[in-house]
Write a protein that holds these residues in place. Structure first.
Motif, short mmCIF file in Angstrom:
data_model
loop_
_atom_site.label_atom_id
_atom_site.label_comp_id
_atom_site.label_asym_id
_atom_site.label_seq_id
_atom_site.Cartn_x
_atom_site.Cartn_y
_atom_site.Cartn_z
N SER A 115 12.97 5.12 -4.36
CA SER A 115 12.49 6.17 -3.26
C SER A 115 11.09 6.34 -3.49
CB SER A 115 13.46 7.29 -3.66
OG SER A 115 14.80 7.36 -3.32
N GLY A 116 10.43 5.87 -4.32
CA GLY A 116 9.05 6.13 -4.59
C GLY A 116 8.01 5.29 -3.92
N PHE A 117 7.98 5.60 -2.53
CA PHE A 117 6.99 4.88 -1.66
C PHE A 117 6.81 6.25 -0.56
CE2 PHE A 117 11.27 4.74 0.09
CZ PHE A 117 11.23 4.92 1.66
N ASP A 118 5.55 5.78 0.14
CA ASP A 118 5.04 6.85 1.33
C ASP A 118 5.98 6.45 2.70
OD1 ASP A 118 3.57 7.66 3.55
OD2 ASP A 118 2.08 8.26 1.87
N ASN A 119 6.83 7.29 2.74
CA ASN A 119 7.45 6.95 4.08
C ASN A 119 6.70 6.76 5.39
OD1 ASN A 119 9.61 8.50 2.48
ND2 ASN A 119 11.09 7.62 4.00
N VAL A 120 5.95 7.71 5.60
CA VAL A 120 4.75 7.58 6.65
C VAL A 120 4.26 6.25 6.79
CG1 VAL A 120 2.88 8.60 7.89
CG2 VAL A 120 4.39 10.09 6.79
N MET A 121 3.75 5.79 5.74
CA MET A 121 3.07 4.59 5.68
C MET A 121 3.96 3.22 6.30
SD MET A 121 0.35 4.83 2.38
CE MET A 121 -0.34 3.29 2.73
N PRO A 160 0.81 -1.26 0.09
CA PRO A 160 0.05 -0.07 0.02
C PRO A 160 0.96 1.31 0.15
CG PRO A 160 -0.84 -1.50 1.64
CD PRO A 160 0.52 -2.13 1.16
N ALA A 161 2.12 1.12 0.48
CA ALA A 161 2.84 2.38 0.45
C ALA A 161 3.61 2.58 -1.00
CB ALA A 161 3.75 2.17 1.68
N LEU A 162 3.61 1.89 -1.65
CA LEU A 162 4.48 1.84 -3.04
C LEU A 162 3.90 2.60 -4.04
CD1 LEU A 162 5.62 -1.83 -3.46
CD2 LEU A 162 7.02 0.07 -2.63
N ALA A 163 4.66 3.51 -4.54
CA ALA A 163 4.22 4.28 -5.97
C ALA A 163 3.79 2.88 -6.76
CB ALA A 163 5.41 5.08 -6.44
N PRO A 164 2.74 3.28 -7.67
CA PRO A 164 2.29 2.46 -8.39
C PRO A 164 3.23 1.82 -9.44
CG PRO A 164 0.73 4.33 -8.62
CD PRO A 164 2.13 4.60 -7.73
N GLY A 165 4.19 2.39 -10.09
CA GLY A 165 5.24 2.04 -10.73
C GLY A 165 6.17 0.99 -9.97
#
Lengths: 210, 210
Positions: free
Chosen positions: A147-153, A68-73
Motif C-alpha cells: 500500500s506504500g505508494f502515491d495513489n494520485v501519481m 516515482p510513485a513508490l515509497a522508498p522501501g
C-alpha cells in the motif's frame, strides 16, 4: 469433490504462506497470469459486480513508470519482481451489470449514487485483491502486496483524466473512472530471505460468539 | 509441500464454489468457527494491521437484533443460516501495531491521520473478509455474503457510541471505533436450491499486460 481442503493445501494458502520481498530468478509466464485471473474471477462480489481491473507490469519500461510513485522501501523489491500488478477498481463497474447480473436492473442501484458506487467498488475490489493473492498462491506463486505508494501519481500515470490522456489510455480507460487500490509483486520468493513471521491476534481479541 | 493446489482444491475454493441462500439442517460448531479464524488470520494485511473484528451470531436472539437492519431479501436466508458473521473493522487497529509490527513505530503512521486509518481499516478488513470466505470454504462450509443492510443501524445496535452503550458493549467495544463492513451467512448450503451461475468478465475485459 472432497469437502475440506487438504492439510497441505491449508499450509500452501494460509499457514505457511509468507509475503515475499526477495525473488528467485524465475519468470512468471503470461499463461500463469491468465490462469490466475481465471481462478480469482469466481470469488463472490456484491451483485456479481466484479469491479477489479488489473494492470500486469512485466517489463522494466512499464515498472519504471511506477517508480516515482513508490515509497522508498518498495522500490528495489518492485524492480526485482518478475511482475508487479496494479489492482485497481472501476467506479463505473455498474455499466457491466446488465451482463453480470441480468435478472434485475442492478445498474440503477449505482448509476446515480456515486457514493454507494465508490464504497462498493472499493470494498469489492479489495475482496477481489484477496482472491487474487490466494489464487496466486494456489498456482505456486508468491505475493508481495504493497500500500506504500502515491495513489494520485499512479492514477495520473496509468489512469489519467480526460485531457491528459494518451491514445493507449484513452482506448482502455477513457475517462479516469479507474483508480488504483493496491499493488502486488508476483514471482517465486526466495525463502532464505524471509524474516521471522509477525504475530497475529488471538481468537478472543478479534471474535465474539453471540 | 506441493507448490500448487490440487485441481480438487481449486474447484472447492473457486471453480465450483457458490454463494448460498438455502441451508441444510446441519449446525456449525464453535470449534469450526475457531478453526476458520485460525486460518484467515494468516492472510496478509498492510503492516500486519489485522483490522477485522468479527461477531458470530449463532442464536435466534442474536440474529433478531440484526433483522431490522437487513434488506428485505436478506431476512429469510439470514434467519435460516446456522451462523451469521458481522465482518467489522476497528478504526483504532493501530493500537495493536506495537505488538503486531514491532520492528518500527507503525502506530505513528496512523494514530493522527484518521483518513489514512479509515482507508487502511476498510481495505484490509475487506481483504480479511475474503480470507474469511476462502478459509470457510476450505473447511467445507458455504458462504452467503451480503452488503444489503443499513450500516448505521447495525453499528448502533452492535457497536454503539459512548453514552448509548450497554455494559456488554462497553466492555468489548468501548467507544464505537468498530464499524460493520459486510455480513456473511455460514453453513452447509443446499446445492439443489442453487440457480444457474452468473457470468464473469473475460481476461481481456479486466486485465492488461504491460
Amino acid at each position: 469433490m472432497s469437502n475440506r481442503l487438504s492439510e497441505e493445501g491449508l499450509d500452501l494458502l494460509f499457514r505457511q504462506a509468507r509475503t515475499h520481498s526477495a525473488w528467485l530468478d524465475k519468470p512468471v509466464s503470461d499463461d500463469t497470469l491468465k490462469q490466475l485471473y481465471d481462478l480469482m474471477k469466481w470469488g463472490p462480489t456484491s451483485a456479481n459486480c466484479c469491479p477489479a481491473r488489473i494492470l500486469f507490469l512485466r517489463t522494466p519500461e512499464a515498472k519504471r513508470r511506477l517508480l516515482p510513485a513508490l515509497a522508498p522501501g518498495n522500490v528495489d523489491k518492485t524492480m526485482a519482481a518478475p511482475v508487479t500488478a496494479i489492482i485497481a477498481y472501476d467506479l463505473k463497474f455498474y455499466e457491466q451489470l446488465p451482463k453480470l447480473f441480468p435478472h434485475t436492473d442492478a445498474r440503477a442501484w449505482f448509476a446515480n449514487t456515486p457514493e454507494l458506487a465508490g464504497i462498493t467498488a472499493r470494498r469489492n475490489s479489495s475482496l477481489q485483491g484477496a482472491y487474487f493473492m490466494i489464487a496466486a498462491r494456489a498456482l505456486g506463486l508468491d505475493c508481495g502486496p504493497m500500500s506504500g505508494f502515491d495513489n494520485v501519481m499512479v492514477d495520473h500515470e496509468f489512469f489519467p483524466a480526460d485531457g491528459e490522456t494518451n491514445a493507449f489510455q484513452l482506448e482502455h480507460f477513457p475517462d479516469s473512472h479507474v483508480k488504483a487500490n493496491f499493488l502486488c509483486n508476483l514471482g517465486y520468493g526466495d525463502p532464505t530471505k524471509l524474516h521471522a513471521r509477525s504475530p497475529r491476534l488471538e481468537f478472543d481479541e478479534v471474535c465474539k460468539l453471540l
